[in-house]
Design an enzyme around this catalytic site. Structure first.
Site, PDB file in Angstrom:
ATOM      1  N   THR A 185      -3.850   5.340   3.117  1.00  0.00           N
ATOM      2  CA  THR A 185      -2.893   5.890   2.786  1.00  0.00           C
ATOM      3  C   THR A 185      -2.678   6.422   1.430  1.00  0.00           C
ATOM      4  O   THR A 185      -1.703   7.487   1.176  1.00  0.00           O
ATOM      5  CB  THR A 185      -1.472   4.637   2.687  1.00  0.00           C
ATOM      6  OG1 THR A 185      -1.849   3.990   3.883  1.00  0.00           O
ATOM      7  CG2 THR A 185      -0.158   5.189   2.799  1.00  0.00           C
ATOM      8  N   LYS A 193       0.707  -1.248  -0.109  1.00  0.00           N
ATOM      9  CA  LYS A 193      -0.098  -0.051   0.293  1.00  0.00           C
ATOM     10  C   LYS A 193       0.972   1.205   0.057  1.00  0.00           C
ATOM     11  O   LYS A 193       0.471   2.399  -0.499  1.00  0.00           O
ATOM     12  CB  LYS A 193      -0.980   0.005   1.116  1.00  0.00           C
ATOM     13  CG  LYS A 193      -0.316  -0.156   2.483  1.00  0.00           C
ATOM     14  CD  LYS A 193      -0.013   1.209   3.251  1.00  0.00           C
ATOM     15  CE  LYS A 193       0.456   1.130   4.694  1.00  0.00           C
ATOM     16  NZ  LYS A 193       0.871   2.387   5.130  1.00  0.00           N
TER      17      LYS A 193
END
Length: 317
Positions: free
Chosen positions: A252, A195
């Site tokens: 994120t 991620k």
């Protein structure tokens, strides 16, 4: 809520995440030893009760004791929480290996892949400890500043030792911090590592003004890419649809506190990677993870198109 065990815990790493976890554990009734390699920073934490470099504005509770001595920090603890940058995990675990007492549970709160060996963080920890220890991975959508301030957070804890996982779930929980159990450590760790790569890409997309359609595509195809790699490494597809995959990815890629997204924004503005890294003390894990993930993908025959493009961007191609 019923008060939990007051056995002490050691948190290794005085960055934002390590400090936040120490503050959180203190809120559960646990006494915490917060260890760091930077002795000047540790002394400042002890004197001023605040981490102005990595977590400004958050006051350390009285039950958090900053320490420079790793032997003292580990003496008599029930948990050792590892919260150092991924590239420092092996060195730190090598230092602590001889001081970790029997029966202690190691909690890895690190997201990344070791560049030289391509090992996941729990594997690096296991290698360095040499003797059998219960290792639990903690991952999920969790900005340090929000955890430290007691804002609602849900994460995943995973490991092969069901008793250790259940123990961490119980002892780390609070009114605002919820932990879900898993047995898929591979999927949890790969989701947490990949991620960060996608967040850099998301930052570039946003900085270039390419729009919400492109950002949505990056997140969606980034999830597919992360899932392919996790499954090829032995993880489970459904894990990547949960908190440690999709949840962490969305946070994120879109959150203003994301260091990796911020790095992507700066790249999109035309700044060179070496200049960006020189100007900040915080670590954007996606930089190191990009090449490592590409190498693993090449070995396993998994296509990682977004990761490949980010590798080109990071080196200025």
């Amino acid at each position: 809520m019923t008060e939990i065990s007051r056995s002490p815990a050691a948190v290794l790493g005085c960055g934002g995440w390590g400090t936040a976890l120490a503050v959180h554990l203190a809120s559960t009734g646990c006494s915490v030893r917060l260890w760091g390699r930077d002795q000047l920073l540790v002394r400042g934490l002890a004197d001023n009760r605040e981490n102005p470099v990595y977590l400004p504005g958050v006051v350390l509770p009285k039950s958090v004791e900053p320490m420079c001595s790793i032997e003292s920090a580990l003496r008599g603890v029930q948990y050792v929480v590892v919260a150092v940058p991924s590239h420092g995990v092996r060195d730190v675990m090598r230092k602590v290996a001889g001081h970790v007492e029997p029966g202690v549970t190691i909690v890895s709160a690190v997201k990344g892949i070791e560049a030289t060996t391509l090992l996941r963080m729990s594997q690096v920890i296991e290698e360095e400890l040499q003797t059998a220890r219960s290792i639990v991975v903690l991952s999920g959508p969790s900005f340090a500043a929000e955890v430290a301030r007691g804002l609602p957070t849900a994460v995943v804890v995973s490991g092969d030792d069901e008793e250790a996982v259940a123990s961490v779930q119980h002892d780390f929980r609070s009114r605002t911090f919820r932990l879900y159990g898993s047995r898929d450590t591979v999927g949890v760790e790969v989701g947490g590592a990949l991620k960060n790569v996608m967040a850099i890409a998301a930052g570039v997309v946003e900085s270039l003004g390419l729009g919400h359609n492109a950002l949505s595509a990056i997140i969606t195809r980034g999830l597919a890419e992360s899932t392919r790699l996790a499954c090829a490494m032995g993880g489970q597809r459904e894990t990547l649809s949960g908190l440690s995959g999709l949840g962490d990815l969305v946070l994120t890629c879109t959150g203003g506190l994301s260091r990796n997204r911020r790095l992507g924004l700066q790249l999109g503005q035309g700044l060179a990677l070496p200049d960006i890294l020189k100007a900040t003390r915080t670590v954007a894990e996606g930089v190191r993870t990009t090449e490592a993930a590409l190498e693993i993908g090449g070995q396993l025959g998994v296509e990682l198109p977004i990761t490949a493009q980010m590798a080109d961007v990071l080196v200025g191609r």
